[in-house]
Design a protein around this motif. Structure first.
Motif, PDB file in Angstrom:
ATOM      1  N   ASP A  12     -22.614 -15.236 110.754  1.00  0.00           N
ATOM      2  CA  ASP A  12     -22.731 -16.681 110.860  1.00  0.00           C
ATOM      3  C   ASP A  12     -23.748 -16.965 111.964  1.00  0.00           C
ATOM      4  O   ASP A  12     -24.457 -16.056 112.395  1.00  0.00           O
ATOM      5  N   GLU A  13     -23.826 -18.195 112.425  1.00  0.00           N
ATOM      6  CA  GLU A  13     -24.845 -18.568 113.401  1.00  0.00           C
ATOM      7  C   GLU A  13     -24.698 -17.836 114.730  1.00  0.00           C
ATOM      8  O   GLU A  13     -25.665 -17.700 115.468  1.00  0.00           O
ATOM      9  N   ARG A  14     -23.503 -17.391 115.067  1.00  0.00           N
ATOM     10  CA  ARG A  14     -23.259 -16.821 116.399  1.00  0.00           C
ATOM     11  C   ARG A  14     -22.821 -15.370 116.417  1.00  0.00           C
ATOM     12  O   ARG A  14     -22.644 -14.801 117.497  1.00  0.00           O
ATOM     13  N   SER A  15     -22.617 -14.752 115.255  1.00  0.00           N
ATOM     14  CA  SER A  15     -22.176 -13.358 115.289  1.00  0.00           C
ATOM     15  C   SER A  15     -22.545 -12.608 114.015  1.00  0.00           C
ATOM     16  O   SER A  15     -22.795 -13.205 112.963  1.00  0.00           O
ATOM     17  N   ARG A  76     -22.418 -10.556 119.237  1.00  0.00           N
ATOM     18  CA  ARG A  76     -22.245 -11.995 119.478  1.00  0.00           C
ATOM     19  C   ARG A  76     -23.497 -12.545 120.161  1.00  0.00           C
ATOM     20  O   ARG A  76     -24.018 -11.945 121.107  1.00  0.00           O
TER      21      ARG A  76
END
Length: 79
Positions: A12-15, A76
């Motif tokens: 996803d956008e962060r991990s 992350r």
């Protein structure tokens, strides 16, 4: 040093999460195209040591002991 098999990727956008396995008693190397350096890298649920990864020129390089059993890896990224 050896490659490893990467599977079960989820991002996803962060991990980014995946499982890696390979030839026992070798060093796995994984290269990941990334827009920024990670804020944390977890290998088998434990924080990776700084010597186990580096980021330069949009490429994150991970190094860790290969295992015939799948090792969970999570990268992350910041906000």
């Amino acid at each position: 040093t050896a490659a490893c098999r990467v599977r079960d990727e989820q991002a996803d956008e962060r991990s980014l999460q995946f499982k890696a396995d390979g030839i026992a008693d070798t060093q796995a190397t994984v290269c990941i195209a990334a827009g920024s350096a990670p804020v944390e890298v977890l290998i088998n649920g434990k924080p990776a040591e700084r010597s186990q990864y580096d980021y330069a020129d949009g490429m994150l390089r991970l190094r860790f002991a290969n295992s015939v059993d799948a090792i969970p890896v999570e990268v992350r990224f910041g906000p």
